[in-house]
Design a protein around this motif. Structure first.
Motif, PDB file in Angstrom:
ATOM      1  N   GLY A   1      11.315 -11.623 -10.864  1.00 29.44           N
ATOM      2  CA  GLY A   1      10.920 -12.007 -12.205  1.00 29.44           C
ATOM      3  C   GLY A   1       9.545 -12.622 -12.289  1.00 29.44           C
ATOM      4  N   ARG A   2       8.976 -12.988 -11.162  1.00 27.22           N
ATOM      5  CA  ARG A   2       7.652 -13.605 -11.132  1.00 27.22           C
ATOM      6  C   ARG A   2       6.606 -12.728 -10.458  1.00 27.22           C
ATOM      7  NH1 ARG A   2       6.833 -17.918  -8.217  1.00 27.22           N
ATOM      8  NH2 ARG A   2       8.547 -17.560  -6.736  1.00 27.22           N
ATOM      9  N   PHE A   3       7.018 -11.953  -9.475  1.00 26.29           N
ATOM     10  CA  PHE A   3       6.098 -11.103  -8.727  1.00 26.29           C
ATOM     11  C   PHE A   3       6.333  -9.647  -9.099  1.00 26.29           C
ATOM     12  CE2 PHE A   3       5.413 -13.921  -4.705  1.00 26.29           C
ATOM     13  CZ  PHE A   3       5.087 -14.992  -5.524  1.00 26.29           C
ATOM     14  N   THR A   4       5.273  -8.868  -9.050  1.00 22.26           N
ATOM     15  CA  THR A   4       5.358  -7.441  -9.310  1.00 22.26           C
ATOM     16  C   THR A   4       4.554  -6.688  -8.268  1.00 22.26           C
ATOM     17  OG1 THR A   4       5.531  -7.841 -11.703  1.00 22.26           O
ATOM     18  CG2 THR A   4       5.031  -5.599 -10.985  1.00 22.26           C
ATOM     19  N   ILE A   5       5.201  -5.750  -7.613  1.00 20.01           N
ATOM     20  CA  ILE A   5       4.519  -4.925  -6.632  1.00 20.01           C
ATOM     21  C   ILE A   5       4.157  -3.589  -7.271  1.00 20.01           C
ATOM     22  CG2 ILE A   5       6.652  -3.949  -5.674  1.00 20.01           C
ATOM     23  CD1 ILE A   5       5.272  -4.026  -2.909  1.00 20.01           C
ATOM     24  N   SER A   6       3.000  -3.092  -6.937  1.00 20.49           N
ATOM     25  CA  SER A   6       2.555  -1.807  -7.456  1.00 20.49           C
ATOM     26  C   SER A   6       1.521  -1.226  -6.513  1.00 20.49           C
ATOM     27  CB  SER A   6       1.971  -1.951  -8.869  1.00 20.49           C
ATOM     28  OG  SER A   6       0.817  -2.775  -8.861  1.00 20.49           O
ATOM     29  N   ARG A   7       1.169   0.009  -6.750  1.00 22.53           N
ATOM     30  CA  ARG A   7       0.129   0.620  -5.938  1.00 22.53           C
ATOM     31  C   ARG A   7      -0.704   1.563  -6.773  1.00 22.53           C
ATOM     32  NH1 ARG A   7       1.288   5.863  -2.604  1.00 22.53           N
ATOM     33  NH2 ARG A   7       2.847   6.918  -3.912  1.00 22.53           N
ATOM     34  N   ASP A   8      -1.927   1.747  -6.339  1.00 15.65           N
ATOM     35  CA  ASP A   8      -2.839   2.705  -6.933  1.00 15.65           C
ATOM     36  C   ASP A   8      -3.143   3.718  -5.844  1.00 15.65           C
ATOM     37  OD1 ASP A   8      -5.053   4.157  -7.904  1.00 15.65           O
ATOM     38  OD2 ASP A   8      -5.719   2.466  -9.117  1.00 15.65           O
ATOM     39  N   ARG A   9      -2.521   4.864  -5.938  1.00 14.31           N
ATOM     40  CA  ARG A   9      -2.669   5.868  -4.896  1.00 14.31           C
ATOM     41  C   ARG A   9      -4.113   6.326  -4.755  1.00 14.31           C
ATOM     42  NH1 ARG A   9       1.083  11.077  -5.426  1.00 14.31           N
ATOM     43  NH2 ARG A   9      -0.259  11.327  -7.263  1.00 14.31           N
ATOM     44  N   ALA A  10      -4.800   6.492  -5.870  1.00 17.31           N
ATOM     45  CA  ALA A  10      -6.170   6.968  -5.837  1.00 17.31           C
ATOM     46  C   ALA A  10      -7.096   5.995  -5.126  1.00 17.31           C
ATOM     47  CB  ALA A  10      -6.674   7.232  -7.255  1.00 17.31           C
ATOM     48  N   LYS A  11      -6.798   4.708  -5.211  1.00 22.68           N
ATOM     49  CA  LYS A  11      -7.628   3.686  -4.581  1.00 22.68           C
ATOM     50  C   LYS A  11      -7.092   3.243  -3.223  1.00 22.68           C
ATOM     51  CE  LYS A  11      -9.334   1.758  -8.932  1.00 22.68           C
ATOM     52  NZ  LYS A  11      -9.433   0.543  -9.781  1.00 22.68           N
ATOM     53  N   ASN A  12      -6.013   3.861  -2.786  1.00 21.62           N
ATOM     54  CA  ASN A  12      -5.389   3.490  -1.519  1.00 21.62           C
ATOM     55  C   ASN A  12      -5.135   1.990  -1.448  1.00 21.62           C
ATOM     56  OD1 ASN A  12      -5.488   6.195  -0.441  1.00 21.62           O
ATOM     57  ND2 ASN A  12      -7.671   5.870  -0.064  1.00 21.62           N
ATOM     58  N   THR A  13      -4.608   1.453  -2.518  1.00 22.75           N
ATOM     59  CA  THR A  13      -4.460   0.010  -2.638  1.00 22.75           C
ATOM     60  C   THR A  13      -3.062  -0.360  -3.099  1.00 22.75           C
ATOM     61  OG1 THR A  13      -6.816  -0.227  -3.161  1.00 22.75           O
ATOM     62  CG2 THR A  13      -5.374  -2.071  -3.694  1.00 22.75           C
ATOM     63  N   LEU A  14      -2.509  -1.346  -2.449  1.00 26.35           N
ATOM     64  CA  LEU A  14      -1.241  -1.948  -2.817  1.00 26.35           C
ATOM     65  C   LEU A  14      -1.517  -3.312  -3.435  1.00 26.35           C
ATOM     66  CD1 LEU A  14       1.958  -1.715  -2.476  1.00 26.35           C
ATOM     67  CD2 LEU A  14       1.613  -3.182  -0.469  1.00 26.35           C
ATOM     68  N   TYR A  15      -0.787  -3.647  -4.470  1.00 26.76           N
ATOM     69  CA  TYR A  15      -0.994  -4.904  -5.173  1.00 26.76           C
ATOM     70  C   TYR A  15       0.274  -5.742  -5.181  1.00 26.76           C
ATOM     71  CZ  TYR A  15      -5.001  -2.389  -7.126  1.00 26.76           C
ATOM     72  OH  TYR A  15      -6.161  -1.665  -7.292  1.00 26.76           O
ATOM     73  N   LEU A  16       0.080  -7.030  -5.271  1.00 25.12           N
ATOM     74  CA  LEU A  16       1.163  -7.946  -5.553  1.00 25.12           C
ATOM     75  C   LEU A  16       0.682  -8.917  -6.617  1.00 25.12           C
ATOM     76  CD1 LEU A  16       4.080  -8.776  -4.767  1.00 25.12           C
ATOM     77  CD2 LEU A  16       3.044 -10.515  -3.279  1.00 25.12           C
ATOM     78  N   GLN A  17       1.155  -8.719  -7.825  1.00 21.20           N
ATOM     79  CA  GLN A  17       0.848  -9.631  -8.911  1.00 21.20           C
ATOM     80  C   GLN A  17       1.814 -10.795  -8.840  1.00 21.20           C
ATOM     81  OE1 GLN A  17      -1.631  -9.504 -11.347  1.00 21.20           O
ATOM     82  NE2 GLN A  17      -0.895 -11.560 -11.881  1.00 21.20           N
ATOM     83  N   MET A  18       1.288 -11.987  -8.715  1.00 20.97           N
ATOM     84  CA  MET A  18       2.091 -13.182  -8.561  1.00 20.97           C
ATOM     85  C   MET A  18       1.835 -14.095  -9.746  1.00 20.97           C
ATOM     86  SD  MET A  18       1.665 -13.926  -4.467  1.00 20.97           S
ATOM     87  CE  MET A  18      -0.077 -14.346  -4.639  1.00 20.97           C
TER      88      MET A  18
END
Length: 121
Positions: free
Chosen positions: A66-83
């Motif tokens: 409920g606080r963190f969100t994981i996502s990725r941008d395949r085109a940028k070869n990047t994984l994110y963690l929104q906290m």
């Protein structure tokens, strides 16, 4: 050949937000799993969040749900963690991890070096 480099960490006050990024460079593999782990001093490394690239299924530890969100941008070869809504208990070294299959169908986990997140009250 491959490097995973985290960025976006730092120090924030409780209730604040950070977005961690994990950039994959060098040889770009087709990862089937990408996730974030964290480790505080004296504690075991724990799985914070991960996703499976094939179907997009995600997992979150109860402590961050409920606080963190994981996502990725395949085109940028990047994984994110929104906290968001960060708590002092979130203070830890955060590591990016990604799993791939080698030519012999063995699972290989690639790790980033880690980035510090410190949340003060």
């Amino acid at each position: 050949q491959v490097q995973l480099v985290e960025s976006g960490g730092g120090s924030v006050q409780a209730g604040g937000s950070l977005r961690l990024s994990c950039v994959v460079s060098g040889y770009i593999y087709s990862y089937y799993y990408m996730g974030w782990f964290r480790q505080a001093p004296g504690k075991e490394r724990e799985d914070v969040a991960h996703l499976f690239t094939g179907d997009g299924n995600t997992y979150y530890a109860d402590s961050v749900k409920g606080r963190f969100t994981i996502s990725r941008d395949r085109a940028k070869n990047t994984l994110y963690l929104q906290m968001d809504s960060l708590k002092p208990e979130d203070t830890a070294m955060y590591y990016c991890a990604a799993d791939r299959w080698d030519s012999g169908l063995a699972s290989i986990r690639d790790w980033g070096q880690g980035i510090q997140v410190t949340v003060s009250s």
